[in-house]
Design a protein around this motif. Structure first.
Motif, short mmCIF file in Angstrom:
data_model
loop_
_atom_site.label_atom_id
_atom_site.label_comp_id
_atom_site.label_asym_id
_atom_site.label_seq_id
_atom_site.Cartn_x
_atom_site.Cartn_y
_atom_site.Cartn_z
N GLY A 260 0.79 -1.23 0.00
CA GLY A 260 0.00 0.00 0.00
C GLY A 260 0.81 1.27 0.00
O GLY A 260 0.25 2.38 -0.03
N SER A 261 2.14 1.15 0.02
CA SER A 261 3.00 2.34 0.01
C SER A 261 2.89 3.09 -1.31
O SER A 261 2.70 2.49 -2.38
N SER A 262 2.99 4.41 -1.23
CA SER A 262 2.97 5.25 -2.43
C SER A 262 4.39 5.66 -2.81
O SER A 262 5.19 6.03 -1.93
N VAL A 263 4.68 5.58 -4.10
CA VAL A 263 6.01 5.91 -4.61
C VAL A 263 5.87 7.00 -5.67
O VAL A 263 5.17 6.82 -6.67
N ALA A 264 6.52 8.13 -5.47
CA ALA A 264 6.54 9.20 -6.46
C ALA A 264 7.62 8.90 -7.50
O ALA A 264 8.74 8.52 -7.15
N LEU A 265 7.27 9.08 -8.76
CA LEU A 265 8.23 8.88 -9.85
C LEU A 265 8.45 10.21 -10.55
O LEU A 265 7.53 10.79 -11.12
N LEU A 266 9.68 10.71 -10.49
CA LEU A 266 10.05 11.96 -11.14
C LEU A 266 10.73 11.66 -12.46
O LEU A 266 11.74 10.95 -12.50
N LEU B 126 8.59 14.14 -0.56
CA LEU B 126 8.63 13.30 0.64
C LEU B 126 8.25 14.08 1.90
O LEU B 126 7.96 13.47 2.93
N GLY B 127 8.21 15.41 1.79
CA GLY B 127 7.90 16.20 2.97
C GLY B 127 6.56 16.88 2.96
O GLY B 127 6.12 17.41 3.98
N GLN B 128 5.88 16.90 1.79
CA GLN B 128 4.61 17.62 1.69
C GLN B 128 3.50 16.66 1.29
O GLN B 128 3.32 16.35 0.11
N SER B 129 2.72 16.22 2.25
CA SER B 129 1.62 15.30 1.97
C SER B 129 0.53 15.96 1.13
O SER B 129 -0.28 15.28 0.50
N LEU B 130 0.50 17.31 1.09
CA LEU B 130 -0.51 18.01 0.31
C LEU B 130 -0.37 17.74 -1.18
O LEU B 130 -1.32 17.94 -1.95
N LEU B 131 0.82 17.30 -1.61
CA LEU B 131 1.03 17.02 -3.02
C LEU B 131 0.62 15.60 -3.39
O LEU B 131 0.66 15.24 -4.57
N THR C 133 -4.48 9.14 -1.42
CA THR C 133 -3.17 8.49 -1.48
C THR C 133 -2.39 8.78 -0.22
O THR C 133 -2.30 9.94 0.19
N PRO C 134 -1.82 7.76 0.42
CA PRO C 134 -1.02 8.02 1.62
C PRO C 134 0.24 8.80 1.27
O PRO C 134 0.64 8.85 0.09
N PRO C 135 0.87 9.47 2.25
CA PRO C 135 2.12 10.20 1.97
C PRO C 135 3.15 9.29 1.30
O PRO C 135 3.18 8.09 1.53
N PHE C 136 3.95 9.88 0.45
CA PHE C 136 4.92 9.09 -0.29
C PHE C 136 5.95 8.46 0.64
O PHE C 136 6.53 9.13 1.49
N SER C 137 6.17 7.17 0.44
CA SER C 137 7.19 6.45 1.20
C SER C 137 8.54 6.48 0.51
O SER C 137 9.58 6.28 1.15
#
Length: 248
Positions: A22-28, A53-58, A63-67
């Motif tokens: 269930g972890s969220s991963v941001a891909l840049l 990784l520091g702003q859950s608002l994004l 979606t849970p905060p990015f792990s």
């Protein structure tokens, strides 16, 4: 030639297998000339990663905060860079793709979350999403751009829940992006964010420093391994050192 992203998958595997279900991963993802890759290119990814990784608002709603946050850096083809050099009347030939790719590997060797991407951004993201090993993870894609590029093409107009942007501030361009995104109603939403500005590192200044072998300037602008490779292979080093004074 058949392109693949085996190298990318191998590098990211240790990071992804440690994440809980269930972890969220941001891909840049970003594409650039990187002729050669500079500290600024890597700093853009680092800054965007720290923001995500520091702003859950994004995080998209629900979606849970990015792990974790991973960076995928792709290269423009040789032909497009050659055209750019010709438009600017630059006398040198651009560094060829294979050498630029090697320099990215050198610059990111000690960064486990940043790697060369051989595919289009959409294809690379799709590969990760469809990998059976990572079906328990949620990937969220962000396009990474400098403010100058975003302003020229008014990319805020394309921002949406399925087309997310992280824009790195750049002197003389940041305010244009902020104004445009604000008027369009996407500023600081989960799909469009503008960061603080980073110090400018001009590719033209890098090439000038290489031509006159200004090691002090190169230390400021390039990863040590990248600078050493360029100097060893005499990349752009045929011009007299008269240009050295212009860098200071």
């Amino acid at each position: 030639m058949a392109w693949d992203n085996k190298e990318l998958h191998e590098k990211f595997e240790p990071l992804l297998r440690c994440l809980e279900e269930g972890s969220s991963v941001a891909l840049l993802t970003m594409r650039g000339s990187c002729c050669p890759v500079t500290r600024a290119h890597c700093d853009m990814f680092q800054l965007a990663r720290s923001v995500l990784l520091g702003q859950s608002l994004l995080c998209p709603p629900g979606t849970p905060p990015f792990s974790e946050c991973l960076g995928l850096l792709a290269l423009n083809p040789d032909r497009s860079i050659k055209r750019k050099f010709e438009r600017r009347s630059e006398s040198e030939n651009p560094i060829r793709w294979f050498d630029r790719a090697h320099l990215i590997r050198l610059a990111t060797a000690e960064v486990p979350w940043l790697v060369l991407n051989n595919l289009e951004a959409k294809e690379a993201v799709q590969e990760l999403e469809e990998d059976t090993r990572w079906q328990h993870l949620k990937f969220v894609h962000f396009h990474l751009n400098g403010a100058d590029d975003v302003a020229r093409w008014e990319k805020w107009k394309h921002a949406s829940a399925s087309q997310r942007y992280i824009t790195i501030g750049r002197r003389e361009w940041t305010e244009k992006v902020l104004e445009g995104a604000r008027e369009y109603g996407v500023l600081d939403t989960p799909h469009f964010h503008v960061t603080a500005e980073l110090p400018d590192i001009s590719a033209t200044a890098v090439r000038t420093a290489l031509r006159c072998q200004d090691r002090d300037a190169l230390d400021r602008m390039l990863h040590p391994s990248v600078a050493a490779w360029c100097l060893r292979n005499r990349i752009y080093s045929s011009t007299p050192a008269v240009e050295k004074a212009q860098l200071r």
